[in-house]
Scaffold this motif. Structure first.
Motif, mmCIF file in Angstrom:
data_model
loop_
_atom_site.group_PDB
_atom_site.id
_atom_site.type_symbol
_atom_site.label_atom_id
_atom_site.label_comp_id
_atom_site.label_asym_id
_atom_site.label_seq_id
_atom_site.Cartn_x
_atom_site.Cartn_y
_atom_site.Cartn_z
ATOM 1 N N UNK A 279 0.830 -1.213 0.000
ATOM 2 C CA UNK A 279 0.000 0.000 0.000
ATOM 3 C C UNK A 279 0.862 1.261 0.000
ATOM 4 N N UNK A 280 1.951 1.230 0.771
ATOM 5 C CA UNK A 280 2.867 2.371 0.787
ATOM 6 C C UNK A 280 3.520 2.548 -0.578
ATOM 7 N N UNK A 281 3.916 1.434 -1.213
ATOM 8 C CA UNK A 281 4.516 1.504 -2.543
ATOM 9 C C UNK A 281 3.536 2.092 -3.544
ATOM 10 N N UNK A 282 2.258 1.701 -3.447
ATOM 11 C CA UNK A 282 1.233 2.249 -4.346
ATOM 12 C C UNK A 282 1.129 3.764 -4.190
ATOM 13 N N UNK A 283 1.099 4.233 -2.949
ATOM 14 C CA UNK A 283 0.972 5.671 -2.696
ATOM 15 C C UNK A 283 2.119 6.449 -3.328
ATOM 16 N N UNK A 284 3.341 5.974 -3.115
ATOM 17 C CA UNK A 284 4.518 6.679 -3.630
ATOM 18 C C UNK A 284 4.591 6.591 -5.154
#
Length: 391
Positions: A73-78
Motif C-alpha cells: 500500500x505504501x509503494x502504491x501511494x509513492x
C-alpha cells in the motif's frame, strides 16, 4: 518478502523483480504460476501466507523505471504520486531525490517500511538510484561484471550468489551480432531462468512466482521485456551422438496487455511427435498441451477494476510466437533404480534466443482460443540437444 535488483549488463541498465506478495497468515494462500497447487497443498516448511500477486517492477514513463519492496500500500501511494507528477513534468535525479526526502513523503510513510530502486534518464544521462523509508534494507554491492548492483528482499543472498558464482554475462561478439538491448535481454533471461529453475525453494524464502525484466530499449527508452517463454529441459546421454531431450514440468509464457502482466503456464506431454499435415511430414515436432492456466498480475501504481481485469488476456488466446525464448538445459543420467541424477561436472546451460518472425519455432496453436499444441522446428530441437557437444 521480495526479490528486486538493479544492475548493468555490458553497461546496459537492467531491473528485475518477482511478483509474490506474502502475509503473516500461512492459511491464506493463492495459487501461483510456478506452483499451481499451493492453495490446496502448501509445500512443507511454508510458514507464511501468499496474499496476492503484484508487479514489483514498474515502468512509470520512458525515462523512469522503479522496483519496490516492503509494504504494498505504501509503494502504491509513492509510485502513483511519482507517476502523476512525472506525467506533468519529468523528474530529474535531483528532483526525484528531493521528492523522496520531502516532509510530505516522509509523513505519508510514517513508520511503514518500503524501499525503491531504479533508473532515471535526465540531461545528465542514465542514473541509478535507491531510497529507503524507515531503514528498509537495500544491499549495494559491486559485482564484476554487473557493476554497481542494488538488491533488496528475502531473495538477496540467493541472487548475489547467482551473480557472483553461477551466471556470468557473455561477452558481445566481435563484430557485434546483437544490439546492446538484445545482449541485455538474453543475459537477463538467463538470470531469470535460473531463478525460475529453483522457484520451489524460492517460495519457501518468500519470493518468486515469476520474474519481470525492464531495460533500455533500442530507441533509448525504458520498457518491460515483453513476450517471453521459459522452457526447462532434461538432456540425457548429453555427450553422446544421440542425446535425448525431455520437457520438464511446465513452460511459462509472459506477455503484457494494457500494463497488465498475463502469465500463461503450459503443461505438456514430454515426448514430442513429428508434425504431419494432410499426411505430409513437416520439419517440426509437436508437443501436445495437457493443461493451460493463466494469471493476471497488475502493476502497483495503478488500480484495475474487476471488469477491466476480466477483459484482458486469456479470453483472446495466445496464438503467437514468443519474441524471446529461454531454454534451460539440465544434464541428467538415470541411476540403477531408474531415478534421475544430475551428471557430475556438467553445468546447466541456458540458451536464450530472440525470434523476429512468425516462421520461427515455439508456436502455440490455439484452436477456439484454447492452447492445444506447442510446435518446435527440428533444427531448434537439434540445436538444444547438441548443446553439450558444442564445447
Amino acid at each position: 518478502m521480495t526479490l528486486i535488483a538493479a544492475f548493468y549488463i555490458n553497461n546496459h541498465p537492467v531491473l528485475i523483480g518477482d511478483v509474490l506478495i506474502s502475509c503473516p497468515d500461512p492459511s491464506e494462500r493463492i495459487n501461483i504460476p510456478t506452483n499451481e497447487t499451493i492453495k490446496e497443498s502448501a509445500p512443507e516448511g511454508l510458514w507464511f501466507g501468499i496474499r496476492t500477486l503484484r508487479q514489483k517492477v514498474n515502468v512509470l514513463s520512458s525515462n523512469l523505471m522503479i522496483a519496490w519492496c516492503g509494504d504494498m500500500c505504501a509503494a502504491h501511494t509513492i509510485l502513483k504520486e511519482i507517476k502523476d507528477r512525472n506525467d506533468k513534468k519529468e523528474f530529474t535525479q535531483k528532483s526525484l531525490k528531493a521528492f523522496f526526502e520531502s516532509d510530505e513523503a516522509i509523513e505519508w510513510m510514517g513508520n511503514i517500511e518500503v524501499g525503491f530502486i531504479g533508473y532515471i534518464i535526465d540531461d545528465d544521462g542514465i542514473k541509478q538510484f535507491n531510497y529507503s523509508f524507515n531503514k528498509t534494507e537495500i544491499n549495494q554491492k559491486t559485482i564484476p561484471p554487473y557493476g554497481n548492483t542494488l538488491i533488496a528482499g528475502s531473495g538477496s543472498n540467493h541472487l548475489i550468489h547467482l551473480l557472483e558464482e553461477i551466471v556470468q554475462p557473455r561477452q558481445p561478439s566481435i563484430p557485434k551480432k546483437n544490439s546492446e538491448f538484445d545482449e541485455a535481454v538474453i543475459n537477463s533471461l538467463t538470470i531469470c531462468g535460473a531463478l525460475l529453475a529453483t522457484d520451489f525453494k524460492n517460495i519457501l524464502s518468500g519470493y518468486g512466482g515469476t520474474f519481470e525484466i525492464a531495460t533500455l530499449n533500442e530507441q533509448g527508452m525504458f520498457e518491460k521485456v515483453n513476450d517471453i517463454t521459459y522452457f526447462q529441459w532434461f538432456v540425457s546421454n548429453c555427450e553422446s551422438s544421440n542425446p535425448k531431450l525431455d520437457l520438464v514440468g511446465k513452460a511459462y509464457k509472459l506477455i503484457y496487455i494494457k500494463d497488465m502482466l498475463v502469465v500463461y503456464t503450459l503443461s505438456m506431454v514430454q515426448t514430442p511427435r513429428p508434425l504431419i499435415r494432410d499426411s505430409v511430414p513437416l520439419n517440426y515436432y509437436e508437443f501436445p498441451i495437457d493443461e493451460s492456466q493463466y494469471y493476471k498480475i497488475t502493476p502497483c501504481y495503478k488500480y484495475f477494476t474487476p471488469k477491466e481485469i476480466k477483459s484482458v488476456g486469456a479470453e483472446d488466446g495466445i496464438e503467437i510466437t514468443s519474441r524471446f525464448n529461454c531454454n534451460y538445459l539440465f544434464p541428467i543420467e538415470y541411476n540403477l533404480s531408474g531415478e534421475i541424477d544430475f551428471v557430475p561436472g556438467k553445468n546447466t546451460i541456458c540458451k536464450s534466443q530472440r525470434f523476429a518472425d512468425k516462421n520461427s519455432s515455439y508456436i502455440v496453436e490455439c484452436p477456439n482460443g484454447s492452447p492445444s499444441t506447442l510446435i518446435i522446428r527440428n533444427e531448434d530441437l537439434a540445436y538444444l540437444k547438441n548443446s553439450y557437444n558444442s564445447f
